[in-house]
Enzyme design. Sequence first.
Site, PDB file in Angstrom:
ATOM      1  N   ARG A 110       0.842  -1.199   0.000  1.00  0.00           N
ATOM      2  CA  ARG A 110       0.000   0.000   0.000  1.00  0.00           C
ATOM      3  C   ARG A 110       0.878   1.249   0.000  1.00  0.00           C
ATOM      4  O   ARG A 110       1.833   1.351   0.760  1.00  0.00           O
ATOM      5  CB  ARG A 110      -0.902   0.011   1.227  1.00  0.00           C
ATOM      6  CG  ARG A 110      -1.884  -1.141   1.245  1.00  0.00           C
ATOM      7  CD  ARG A 110      -2.796  -1.076   2.434  1.00  0.00           C
ATOM      8  NE  ARG A 110      -3.570   0.175   2.381  1.00  0.00           N
ATOM      9  CZ  ARG A 110      -4.061   0.781   3.442  1.00  0.00           C
ATOM     10  NH1 ARG A 110      -3.869   0.285   4.647  1.00  0.00           N
ATOM     11  NH2 ARG A 110      -4.753   1.893   3.316  1.00  0.00           N
ATOM     12  N   SER A 111       0.506   2.214  -0.817  1.00  0.00           N
ATOM     13  CA  SER A 111       1.238   3.472  -0.892  1.00  0.00           C
ATOM     14  C   SER A 111       1.280   4.171   0.466  1.00  0.00           C
ATOM     15  O   SER A 111       2.305   4.723   0.865  1.00  0.00           O
ATOM     16  CB  SER A 111       0.590   4.381  -1.939  1.00  0.00           C
ATOM     17  OG  SER A 111       1.206   5.639  -1.960  1.00  0.00           O
ATOM     18  N   ARG A 115       4.813   5.154   2.361  1.00  0.00           N
ATOM     19  CA  ARG A 115       5.159   6.532   2.734  1.00  0.00           C
ATOM     20  C   ARG A 115       5.620   6.645   4.180  1.00  0.00           C
ATOM     21  O   ARG A 115       6.145   7.675   4.589  1.00  0.00           O
ATOM     22  CB  ARG A 115       3.965   7.446   2.487  1.00  0.00           C
ATOM     23  CG  ARG A 115       3.634   7.563   1.010  1.00  0.00           C
ATOM     24  CD  ARG A 115       2.309   8.251   0.778  1.00  0.00           C
ATOM     25  NE  ARG A 115       1.840   7.975  -0.571  1.00  0.00           N
ATOM     26  CZ  ARG A 115       1.322   8.887  -1.371  1.00  0.00           C
ATOM     27  NH1 ARG A 115       1.186  10.133  -0.964  1.00  0.00           N
ATOM     28  NH2 ARG A 115       0.922   8.549  -2.577  1.00  0.00           N
ATOM     29  N   ASP A 128       2.569 -17.176  -8.683  1.00  0.00           N
ATOM     30  CA  ASP A 128       2.601 -18.022  -9.879  1.00  0.00           C
ATOM     31  C   ASP A 128       1.250 -18.640 -10.217  1.00  0.00           C
ATOM     32  O   ASP A 128       0.461 -18.957  -9.319  1.00  0.00           O
ATOM     33  CB  ASP A 128       3.603 -19.161  -9.692  1.00  0.00           C
ATOM     34  CG  ASP A 128       5.038 -18.712  -9.836  1.00  0.00           C
ATOM     35  OD1 ASP A 128       5.290 -17.747 -10.576  1.00  0.00           O
ATOM     36  OD2 ASP A 128       5.918 -19.332  -9.211  1.00  0.00           O
ATOM     37  N   VAL A 136       3.575 -15.298   1.743  1.00  0.00           N
ATOM     38  CA  VAL A 136       4.540 -14.790   2.712  1.00  0.00           C
ATOM     39  C   VAL A 136       4.962 -13.388   2.290  1.00  0.00           C
ATOM     40  O   VAL A 136       5.215 -13.119   1.118  1.00  0.00           O
ATOM     41  CB  VAL A 136       5.752 -15.737   2.848  1.00  0.00           C
ATOM     42  CG1 VAL A 136       6.898 -15.072   3.591  1.00  0.00           C
ATOM     43  CG2 VAL A 136       5.332 -16.997   3.591  1.00  0.00           C
ATOM     44  N   LEU A 137       5.006 -12.504   3.265  1.00  0.00           N
ATOM     45  CA  LEU A 137       5.380 -11.110   3.064  1.00  0.00           C
ATOM     46  C   LEU A 137       6.781 -10.907   3.628  1.00  0.00           C
ATOM     47  O   LEU A 137       7.102 -11.440   4.691  1.00  0.00           O
ATOM     48  CB  LEU A 137       4.385 -10.200   3.788  1.00  0.00           C
ATOM     49  CG  LEU A 137       2.911 -10.478   3.476  1.00  0.00           C
ATOM     50  CD1 LEU A 137       2.006  -9.772   4.470  1.00  0.00           C
ATOM     51  CD2 LEU A 137       2.586 -10.063   2.056  1.00  0.00           C
ATOM     52  N   GLU A 138       7.592 -10.157   2.917  1.00  0.00           N
ATOM     53  CA  GLU A 138       8.941  -9.833   3.390  1.00  0.00           C
ATOM     54  C   GLU A 138       8.936  -8.358   3.773  1.00  0.00           C
ATOM     55  O   GLU A 138       9.097  -7.492   2.924  1.00  0.00           O
ATOM     56  CB  GLU A 138       9.989 -10.102   2.305  1.00  0.00           C
ATOM     57  CG  GLU A 138       9.973 -11.513   1.763  1.00  0.00           C
ATOM     58  CD  GLU A 138       9.153 -11.650   0.483  1.00  0.00           C
ATOM     59  OE1 GLU A 138       8.731 -10.628  -0.080  1.00  0.00           O
ATOM     60  OE2 GLU A 138       8.930 -12.791   0.065  1.00  0.00           O
TER      61      GLU A 138
END
Length: 193
Positions: A110-111, A115, A128, A136-138
């Site tokens: 999200r912008s 920010r 894929d 999974v989020l990094e």
Amino acid sequence: MRLTDIEIEQALDNGTIVIEPRPNNDAISGVSVDVRLGGQFRVFKDHTAPFIDLSGPSGEVQAALDRVMSEIIEIPDGEAFFLHPGELALAVTYESVTLPADIVGWLDGRSSLARLGLMVHVTAHRIDPGWQGKIVLEFYNSGKLPLALRPRMTIGALNFERLSGPVARPYNKRKNAKYKDQQDAVASRISQD
């Protein structure tokens, strides 16, 4: 071509794309659908390995990864996980996503969060064709202040692109798919390369 909001709703209705739990219509905008943060995190333990040789023997790589990665940290609803400046952490989406063999997904942060210095995915934003599982989020905090991340907060948006045809090797059919059916904040499996 990227799917529009109408096409995303149709794909969810007919089961072409499955997102569980299903997002409400407020989460679907022009070309994307919002995803929320799950309650599982992993962090890197400080100074538990001098380095990780990414091209070293797989056993050594895995041993180094085992030394530096924490176990899963569960954050209950209403509580916060604090990501400090300069820290990298793994997390997972609240939603599970299933894609057919002819659609690729893309995760965008999200912008409003960017920010504040929050990177939601360091580089891996492609989902894929044939994917099934949580994403999974990094996370990386490039800002100056700690950021409180709470389960179920909106963390990013998925958009989808229809391919010219189904792929021959969808992710869920590949024998070497390292993150097939992941349901938690799975650590790097680079040692399996």
